[in-house]
Design an enzyme around this catalytic site. Structure first.
Site: not given
Ligand code: SAH
Length: 220
Positions: A69
């Site tokens: 993010s």
């Molecule tokens: N906070 C993280 C954001 C990563 S992007 C950072 O700053 O790195 C969002 C993440 O949510 C991705 O890794 C994706 O795989 C995950 N995601 C999407 N749907 C999901 C679900 N149903 N359960 C768990 N994780 C999920």
């Protein structure tokens, strides 16, 4: 190892301070949040090839079609999460790189984080070990269901956007707790906050945002 954690050149303290300046200009006021962002090495959470861009206020690819993010978004959501009553136990849905998790771990008592893509979670867990973030517990699962065994939570933060509100997340909040969640289709997402008061939920709509979608199921 202390070398890579301290960072040099584009990952130096001066580069981080520039980011803090930008966040302040974007109306992030919470000093605890700003200090934490200044101290957590974001370059460790991206591929080495991208580390020179780690302190720019942008999201970056982390593989598997996902992104770390944008620092502004991490700051904004963390600030919202800390508002009001003291927040001790937090559930994060979407561990991704683990960066938001690391920020939270410095500011609350315990962080429970779930991720549906196994290699991303394994990578993030390795970072938590390196940085000795001992108050982070993770689970490889579909976070749309929350983490019922660890509920209730004082706050839940979702870092991927569903089109429909996952009701189980609301149920896993304490009375007085809040859910911070981006919602909507690509190109029309908004950041929402739901406050639980007894069995009622008060919804607040904040700014327009852009997140990867919340998807169903687990990916090995
Ligand atoms: N906070 C993280 C954001 C990563 S992007 C950072 O700053 O790195 C969002 C993440 O949510 C991705 O890794 C994706 O795989 C995950 N995601 C999407 N749907 C999901 C679900 N149903 N359960 C768990 N994780 C999920």
């Amino acid at each position: 190892m202390s070398f890579s954690i301290q960072g040099v050149g584009m990952t130096s303290q001066r580069t981080r301070d520039r980011l803090i300046h930008i966040l302040k200009e974007q109306n992030i006021y919470n000093e605890d949040v700003l200090n934490t962002i200044a101290s957590v090495p974001r370059h460790l959470f991206v591929d080495e090839a991208l580390s020179s861009r780690a302190y720019e206020n942008i999201s970056l690819p982390i593989g598997h079609g996902q992104t770390i993010s944008q620092p502004y978004m991490v700051a904004r959501m963390t600030e919202l999460l800390l508002e009001g009553d003291s927040v001790k136990r937090v559930l994060e849905v979407g561990t991704g790189s683990g960066y938001q998790t690391a920020i939270l771990s410095k500011l609350v008592f315990s962080v429970f984080s779930v991720e549906r893509i196994k290699p991303l979670l394994d990578n993030a867990k390795e970072k938590f070990r390196q940085l000795r973030l001992n108050n982070v517990l993770t689970q490889y699962s579909d976070g749309g269901w929350g983490w019922p065994q660890k509920a209730p939570f004082d706050a839940i933060i979702v870092t991927a956007a569903p089109e429909i509100l996952p009701m189980s997340l609301l149920e896993q909040l304490v009375d007085g707790g809040k859910l911070i969640i981006p919602m909507g289709r690509k190109g029309e997402q908004e950041l929402l906050v739901f406050h639980r008061v007894g069995d009622k939920f008060h919804k607040k709509t904040l700014e327009k945002v852009s997140f990867v979608p919340l998807l169903k199921g687990k990916v090995p």
